[in-house]
Motif scaffolding. Structure first.
Motif, PDB file in Angstrom:
ATOM      1  N   ALA A  14      -4.202   2.644 -11.976  1.00 16.31           N
ATOM      2  CA  ALA A  14      -4.210   4.477 -10.834  1.00 16.31           C
ATOM      3  C   ALA A  14      -5.469   4.803 -11.299  1.00 16.31           C
ATOM      4  CB  ALA A  14      -2.904   4.688 -11.832  1.00 16.31           C
ATOM      5  N   GLY A  15      -5.725   5.093  -9.543  1.00 16.13           N
ATOM      6  CA  GLY A  15      -6.601   6.283  -9.781  1.00 16.13           C
ATOM      7  C   GLY A  15      -7.960   5.772  -8.739  1.00 16.13           C
ATOM      8  N   GLY A  16      -8.519   4.387  -9.166  1.00 14.18           N
ATOM      9  CA  GLY A  16      -9.421   3.632  -8.871  1.00 14.18           C
ATOM     10  C   GLY A  16      -8.952   2.845  -6.850  1.00 14.18           C
ATOM     11  N   ARG A  38       2.314  -1.900   4.687  1.00 14.24           N
ATOM     12  CA  ARG A  38       2.317  -2.909   3.377  1.00 14.24           C
ATOM     13  C   ARG A  38       3.910  -2.794   3.749  1.00 14.24           C
ATOM     14  NH1 ARG A  38       0.797   2.931   0.459  1.00 14.24           N
ATOM     15  NH2 ARG A  38       2.632   3.608   0.671  1.00 14.24           N
ATOM     16  N   GLN A  39       4.444  -4.205   2.722  1.00 16.84           N
ATOM     17  CA  GLN A  39       5.763  -4.641   2.360  1.00 16.84           C
ATOM     18  C   GLN A  39       5.873  -4.805   0.561  1.00 16.84           C
ATOM     19  OE1 GLN A  39       7.597  -7.642   4.356  1.00 16.84           O
ATOM     20  NE2 GLN A  39       9.394  -6.280   3.724  1.00 16.84           N
ATOM     21  N   ALA A  40       6.413  -3.374   0.056  1.00 14.71           N
ATOM     22  CA  ALA A  40       6.461  -3.689  -1.150  1.00 14.71           C
ATOM     23  C   ALA A  40       7.544  -4.504  -1.471  1.00 14.71           C
ATOM     24  CB  ALA A  40       6.898  -1.915  -1.815  1.00 14.71           C
ATOM     25  N   PRO A  41       7.998  -5.168  -2.989  1.00 12.50           N
ATOM     26  CA  PRO A  41       9.431  -5.649  -3.223  1.00 12.50           C
ATOM     27  C   PRO A  41      10.121  -5.295  -2.734  1.00 12.50           C
ATOM     28  CG  PRO A  41       7.600  -6.085  -4.987  1.00 12.50           C
ATOM     29  CD  PRO A  41       7.168  -5.165  -4.066  1.00 12.50           C
ATOM     30  N   LEU A  89       2.721   3.117  -6.721  1.00  8.46           N
ATOM     31  CA  LEU A  89       3.484   3.294  -5.534  1.00  8.46           C
ATOM     32  C   LEU A  89       2.774   2.947  -4.520  1.00  8.46           C
ATOM     33  CD1 LEU A  89       5.595   6.769  -5.614  1.00  8.46           C
ATOM     34  CD2 LEU A  89       6.460   4.799  -5.871  1.00  8.46           C
ATOM     35  N   ASP A  90       1.439   2.789  -4.817  1.00  6.13           N
ATOM     36  CA  ASP A  90       1.361   1.968  -3.121  1.00  6.13           C
ATOM     37  C   ASP A  90       0.859   0.246  -3.025  1.00  6.13           C
ATOM     38  OD1 ASP A  90      -1.555   4.520  -4.014  1.00  6.13           O
ATOM     39  OD2 ASP A  90      -0.309   4.151  -2.107  1.00  6.13           O
TER      40      ASP A  90
END
Length: 124
Positions: A14-16, A38-41, A89-90
């Motif tokens: 995170a933050g990267g 994009r598609q999250a699970p 969340l990305d």
């Protein structure tokens, strides 16, 4: 037959930051509007960003504005997505898409060509 091949995904804290690339072949890339989705699970595929054929216009989903930048190099038939300040969340599979429509489209059904996707995982 237009082919889109994404690369650049991976695991990041995170933050990267990460930069995704999408190389196109078999068509007239310089005339296409290009986009990233994009598609999250367990979720539906969603719009992330889009850019016009000449880079004159670009649009972003609200939750990535100010963190992600879409760009393209028509000489290299490649579109990019620079992602910064990444959040858990990305995390999703990111897809490159292209359309012959002149407008900078945001709808999944408006895109004619799709890549196979590249996984982005953001750890907390």
């Amino acid at each position: 037959q237009v082919q889109l091949v994404e690369s650049g995904g991976g695991l990041v804290q995170a933050g990267g930051s990460l930069r995704l690339s999408c190389a196109a072949s078999g068509g007239t890339f310089s005339t296409y509007t290009m986009a990233w989705f994009r598609q999250a699970p367990g979720k539906e595929r969603e719009f992330v960003a889009a850019i016009s054929w000449n880079s004159g216009r670009s649009y972003y989903a609200d939750d990535v504005k100010g963190r992600f930048t879409i760009s393209r190099d028509n000489a290299k038939n490649t579109v990019y997505l620079q992602m910064s300040s990444l959040k858990p969340l990305d995390t999703a599979v990111y897809y490159c898409a292209g359309t012959v429509l002149f407008k900078v489209a945001k709808g999944i059904d408006e895109y004619d060509y799709w890549g196979q996707g590249t996984q982005v995982t953001v750890s907390s």
